[in-house]
Design an enzyme around this catalytic site. Structure first.
Site, PDB file in Angstrom:
ATOM      1  N   GLY A 119      50.169  81.020  11.764  1.00 35.93           N
ATOM      2  CA  GLY A 119      51.301  81.387  11.458  1.00 35.93           C
ATOM      3  C   GLY A 119      51.692  83.374  12.291  1.00 35.93           C
ATOM      4  O   GLY A 119      51.178  84.388  12.119  1.00 35.93           O
TER       5      GLY A 119
ATOM      6  N   GLY B 108      54.382  86.605  11.198  1.00 31.95           N
ATOM      7  CA  GLY B 108      55.701  87.661  10.191  1.00 31.95           C
ATOM      8  C   GLY B 108      55.931  88.657  10.404  1.00 31.95           C
ATOM      9  O   GLY B 108      55.533  89.829  11.456  1.00 31.95           O
ATOM     10  N   ASN B 109      56.187  89.793   9.387  1.00 34.49           N
ATOM     11  CA  ASN B 109      56.438  92.042   9.713  1.00 34.49           C
ATOM     12  C   ASN B 109      55.806  92.132  10.009  1.00 34.49           C
ATOM     13  O   ASN B 109      55.307  92.547  10.624  1.00 34.49           O
ATOM     14  CB  ASN B 109      56.762  91.864   8.742  1.00 34.49           C
ATOM     15  CG  ASN B 109      59.058  91.407   9.133  1.00 34.49           C
ATOM     16  OD1 ASN B 109      60.044  90.604   9.389  1.00 34.49           O
ATOM     17  ND2 ASN B 109      59.744  90.877   7.598  1.00 34.49           N
ATOM     18  N   PHE B 110      54.464  91.648   9.188  1.00 36.78           N
ATOM     19  CA  PHE B 110      53.548  92.322   8.815  1.00 36.78           C
ATOM     20  C   PHE B 110      52.542  92.182   9.940  1.00 36.78           C
ATOM     21  O   PHE B 110      51.711  93.047  10.453  1.00 36.78           O
ATOM     22  CB  PHE B 110      52.763  92.082   7.659  1.00 36.78           C
ATOM     23  CG  PHE B 110      52.866  90.046   7.213  1.00 36.78           C
ATOM     24  CD1 PHE B 110      52.049  89.921   8.068  1.00 36.78           C
ATOM     25  CD2 PHE B 110      53.422  89.265   7.117  1.00 36.78           C
ATOM     26  CE1 PHE B 110      50.931  88.897   8.453  1.00 36.78           C
ATOM     27  CE2 PHE B 110      53.221  88.176   7.382  1.00 36.78           C
ATOM     28  CZ  PHE B 110      52.624  87.527   7.898  1.00 36.78           C
ATOM     29  N   GLY B 111      52.183  90.908  10.780  1.00 32.90           N
ATOM     30  CA  GLY B 111      51.411  90.569  11.561  1.00 32.90           C
ATOM     31  C   GLY B 111      51.085  89.683  11.834  1.00 32.90           C
ATOM     32  O   GLY B 111      52.334  88.430  12.142  1.00 32.90           O
TER      33      GLY B 111
ATOM     34  N   VAL C  59      48.756  85.471  10.964  1.00 34.00           N
ATOM     35  CA  VAL C  59      47.845  84.963   9.556  1.00 34.00           C
ATOM     36  C   VAL C  59      46.292  84.399  11.054  1.00 34.00           C
ATOM     37  O   VAL C  59      47.194  83.137  11.621  1.00 34.00           O
ATOM     38  CB  VAL C  59      48.185  84.259   8.868  1.00 34.00           C
ATOM     39  CG1 VAL C  59      47.649  83.159   8.341  1.00 34.00           C
ATOM     40  CG2 VAL C  59      49.462  85.075   8.033  1.00 34.00           C
TER      41      VAL C  59
ATOM     42  N   LYS D   6      45.747  86.939   6.930  1.00 41.06           N
ATOM     43  CA  LYS D   6      46.642  87.905   6.913  1.00 41.06           C
ATOM     44  C   LYS D   6      45.986  88.854   7.813  1.00 41.06           C
ATOM     45  O   LYS D   6      46.382  90.338   7.021  1.00 41.06           O
ATOM     46  CB  LYS D   6      47.433  88.288   5.667  1.00 41.06           C
ATOM     47  CG  LYS D   6      49.230  87.700   6.017  1.00 41.06           C
ATOM     48  CD  LYS D   6      49.903  87.319   5.051  1.00 41.06           C
ATOM     49  CE  LYS D   6      50.916  86.824   4.757  1.00 41.06           C
ATOM     50  NZ  LYS D   6      52.260  86.846   3.517  1.00 41.06           N
TER      51      LYS D   6
ATOM     52  N   ASP E 243      60.744  83.653  -3.610  1.00 39.20           N
ATOM     53  CA  ASP E 243      60.666  83.386  -1.879  1.00 39.20           C
ATOM     54  C   ASP E 243      59.989  81.335  -2.371  1.00 39.20           C
ATOM     55  O   ASP E 243      59.850  81.354  -1.273  1.00 39.20           O
ATOM     56  CB  ASP E 243      60.149  84.289  -1.205  1.00 39.20           C
ATOM     57  CG  ASP E 243      60.761  83.624  -0.464  1.00 39.20           C
ATOM     58  OD1 ASP E 243      61.341  83.137   0.774  1.00 39.20           O
ATOM     59  OD2 ASP E 243      60.162  84.564   0.954  1.00 39.20           O
TER      60      ASP E 243
HETATM   61  P1  AMP Z   1      53.641  83.882   5.315  1.00 33.50           P
HETATM   62  O1  AMP Z   1      53.830  85.220   5.908  1.00 33.50           O
HETATM   63  O2  AMP Z   1      52.756  84.374   4.118  1.00 33.50           O
HETATM   64  O3  AMP Z   1      54.588  83.010   5.265  1.00 33.50           O
HETATM   65  O4  AMP Z   1      52.785  83.291   6.519  1.00 33.50           O
HETATM   66  C1  AMP Z   1      53.246  82.961   7.582  1.00 33.50           C
HETATM   67  C2  AMP Z   1      51.940  81.931   8.184  1.00 33.50           C
HETATM   68  O5  AMP Z   1      50.719  82.099   8.355  1.00 33.50           O
HETATM   69  C3  AMP Z   1      52.628  80.601   7.423  1.00 33.50           C
HETATM   70  O6  AMP Z   1      53.850  80.077   7.488  1.00 33.50           O
HETATM   71  C4  AMP Z   1      51.686  80.266   7.967  1.00 33.50           C
HETATM   72  O7  AMP Z   1      51.487  79.018   9.317  1.00 33.50           O
HETATM   73  C5  AMP Z   1      50.507  80.507   7.560  1.00 33.50           C
HETATM   74  N1  AMP Z   1      49.826  80.801   6.383  1.00 33.50           N
HETATM   75  C6  AMP Z   1      49.711  82.043   5.965  1.00 33.50           C
HETATM   76  N2  AMP Z   1      48.552  81.359   4.762  1.00 33.50           N
HETATM   77  C7  AMP Z   1      48.077  80.568   4.999  1.00 33.50           C
HETATM   78  C8  AMP Z   1      47.167  79.192   4.776  1.00 33.50           C
HETATM   79  N3  AMP Z   1      46.728  80.056   3.663  1.00 33.50           N
HETATM   80  N4  AMP Z   1      46.412  78.696   4.945  1.00 33.50           N
HETATM   81  C9  AMP Z   1      46.957  78.460   6.184  1.00 33.50           C
HETATM   82  N5  AMP Z   1      47.985  78.619   7.002  1.00 33.50           N
HETATM   83  C10 AMP Z   1      48.916  80.004   6.166  1.00 33.50           C
END
Ligand code: AMP
Length: 596
Positions: free
Chosen positions: A334, A336-339, A341, A358, A450
């Protein structure tokens, strides 16, 4: 049971390379014209055919072990559709960006492959005979076990083909080929004396030719350094189109006289493939529903236990991890803003665990770095089976936050993609687990800030964990809420009125968000207040408006949701009460007699 690409209007199914060329020529050969077809060699794979400067390029797309799809050397994607969408934005190594889909003509369906026509029947027979099921239970088993069984069955599907003669000698093979007409390309496949090796026997110019089929270490079949195939029937289908290393293309099948009359029996399992059936869940976390009611409970899985439950492992636990203990996969889970995963493996003292990493994309941006470190420091304090555990932070090529893996991904996406296979009881079970995790946070004076279905990740279909602690805060021992200094980029649709009006965040505000999360889950991943903008939602709530009851929502769940949306936070229940109501209702539905 259709291919996942079946509904794409530019998917042609099981067509050959030259047929693909013909369609693209008919389509006008403009730069970026493309179509998708099934790969005839790799199980579950596709080929993307693209035009550039009047030439046609064919890119195989492989289905990888973790269930993602990628063009060799390219990024992984969760499905062929997502992959095509990605390359329509960025050529990323292809000859051209995908500009124009070469659409199937009206009324033309994707061409079924030879396996498509027998797959359903084989799945049914396998489930019926191996598990002794009938009726509704059989149908359920077919739906839920199909992804695992499909591969297993595909590897033994040749046993059902008329051209497969089993363990006959070379002399017998020749006798059978010479009986009746003897056209060029008449062929059969047989098992050799050496265990698990096969031979192709073919007539050409009235002479018989025999080709040994090699099986390499990765389980692929080939004839003397020719193309490699996942299954024997794919090898045969391919050689019908192209005489890749053999004297002639395969034409007429020499029928096995015993084949049509044979009773359909479950395919025999090669010993090294037997474990496929025993898999607890798919790479995407989707656990098929059980046979005989023996469902896997989180408590029975190793992921329920903290990676640090062994005191030996705890000795090494530190916030900062050694880079050499971390293997980072290219697969992106996945972003997000930071980069992004990424998937990976972390080597502990005695064991290895799957992790999600992440990765901070821009280490120079101090605010992002601080944010990620705050999230890590916060997560380090948490230890609950229904909260994603943090393993540590690794400062290497980038700053990385290493967490335990929840392979099923976000709850909203999971439910919207599997809505036809997931029961309301299953959704309630997952929501109950979220309430247990939130009760733990409440007891420890943490606010999440959140909570939303996108931030609930699934280990599997029956095991949820709360994640994303980027906005979370610890509340001072004497305070009942955290007061934000400024209003930032907030998920307003999930926020209680006091968060918006007074920037006051407490566990009671998390309860409001839990209500919205319940609504998202019980609508199987719909977006709350779909058409409204943030300020409209705020005014809607102030005027007493609330989200509608989801279509299949049980009364008890709708009542609880509404309690979570009590305007005054003083009157709203806390997680202690919410969890107890969820537990009672969950117990009530799991104790009702099953109908299977
Ligand atoms: P987040 O910024 O924490 O919302 O992470 C972005 C995306 O990365 C999430 O919507 C998941 O699809 C994936 N992701 C984050 N953490 C995990 C994890 N512990 N296990 C599996 N996928 C993850």
């Amino acid at each position: 049971m259709r291919d996942i690409a079946y509904n794409l209007p530019f998917f042609y199914g099981s067509i050959s390379r030259s047929e693909a060329d013909d369609y693209l020529r008919l389509g006008g050969m403009s730069d970026g014209l493309f179509l998708l077809r099934l790969c005839l060699r790799n199980l579950g794979g596709y080929v993307l055919s693209v035009v550039y400067e009047l030439k046609i390029y064919h890119y195989p797309i492989e289905r990888q072990l973790n269930g993602t799809y990628a063009i060799a050397g390219g990024k992984a994607h969760c499905g062929p559709e997502e992959l095509c969408e990605y390359y329509s934005r960025d050529a990323d190594g292809l000859c051209s960006v995908l500009r124009k889909p070469c659409l199937r003509a009206a009324g033309v369906e994707p061409k079924p492959g030879v396996f498509d026509s027998i797959r359903e029947h084989m799945l049914r027979e396998y489930a019926r005979q191996t598990w002794n099921l009938e009726g509704e239970a059989l149908e359920q088993a077919i739906i839920s076990q199909a992804p695992q069984l499909q591969k297993l069955i595909a590897t033994t599907a040749h046993e059902k083909m008329v051209w497969y003669h089993g363990p006959i000698s070379r002399e017998d093979a020749e006798r059978r080929l010479y009986s009746g007409a003897q056209p060029d390309g008449k062929f059969l496949l047989r098992q050799r004396k050496e265990a698990a090796t096969y031979a192709l026997s073919m007539l050409y110019g009235k002479s018989a030719y025999h080709y040994k089929i090699d099986l390499d270490k990765s389980g692929k079949f080939s004839i003397t350094d020719g193309s490699k195939f996942d299954t024997l029937w794919q090898l045969v289908e391919y050689l019908k189109l192209k005489s890749d290393g053999v004297i002639n293309v395969l034409r007429e099948a020499c029928n096995n006289p015993s084949q049509p009359n044979e009773p359909v029996k479950p395919p025999s399992l090669p010993p090294n493939r037997q474990s496929v059936v025993g898999l607890a869940c798919n790479p995407d976390g989707y656990t098929p529903e059980p046979f005989g009611g023996h469902r896997i409970h989180p408590e029975d899985t190793s992921s329920y236990v903290s990676p640090y439950s062994d005191p030996e492992e705890l000795k090494d636990k530190k916030l900062y991890l050694k880079r050499e203990c971390l293997l980072i996969d290219e697969v992106e889970l996945g972003s997000g803003n930071f980069g992004c995963v990424k998937k990976g493996v972390y080597k502990m003292r005695k064991k290895q665990i799957d992790v999600a990493i992440k990765v901070l994309k821009n280490d120079n941006e101090k605010s992002l770095k601080d944010e990620l470190m705050k999230e890590a420091e916060f997560m380090q304090k948490l230890d609950n089976p229904y909260i994603v555990r943090m393993i540590g932070v690794c400062q290497a090529e980038h700053l990385m936050l290493v967490m335990e893996m929840a392979a099923g991904g976000p709850l909203n996406k999971f439910l919207s993609s599997k809505k036809d296979h997931i029961s309301i009881d299953n959704v309630v079970e997952l929501l109950h687990q979220v309430s247990v995790g939130m009760k733990y946070l409440e007891e420890n004076n943490f606010v999440h800030r959140d909570l939303a279905a996108r931030n609930v990740l699934l280990v599997n279909q029956h095991y949820a964990k709360i994640s994303d602690f980027g906005l979370s805060k610890a509340i001072g021992a004497d305070d009942s809420y955290y007061k934000a200094r400024t209003a930032g980029k907030w998920p307003v649709k999930w926020y209680a009125p006091e968060c918006i009006n007074f920037r006051k965040f407490s566990s009671k505000a998390d309860v409001w968000s839990f209500g919205i999360t319940m609504w998202e889950a019980l609508t199987f991943g719909q977006k709350p207040y779909k058409k409204m903008k943030g300020p409209e939602v705020v005014s809607f709530i102030e005027h007493g408006g609330r989200l509608d009851r989801p279509a299949e929502c049980p009364d008890e769940m709708h009542e609880l949701m509404q309690e979570c949306w009590t305007y005054k936070w003083e009157d709203r229940p806390g997680f202690e009460k919410v969890e107890s109501k969820m537990r009672n209702y969950h117990d009530q539905i799991t104790q009702k007699p099953t109908t299977v």
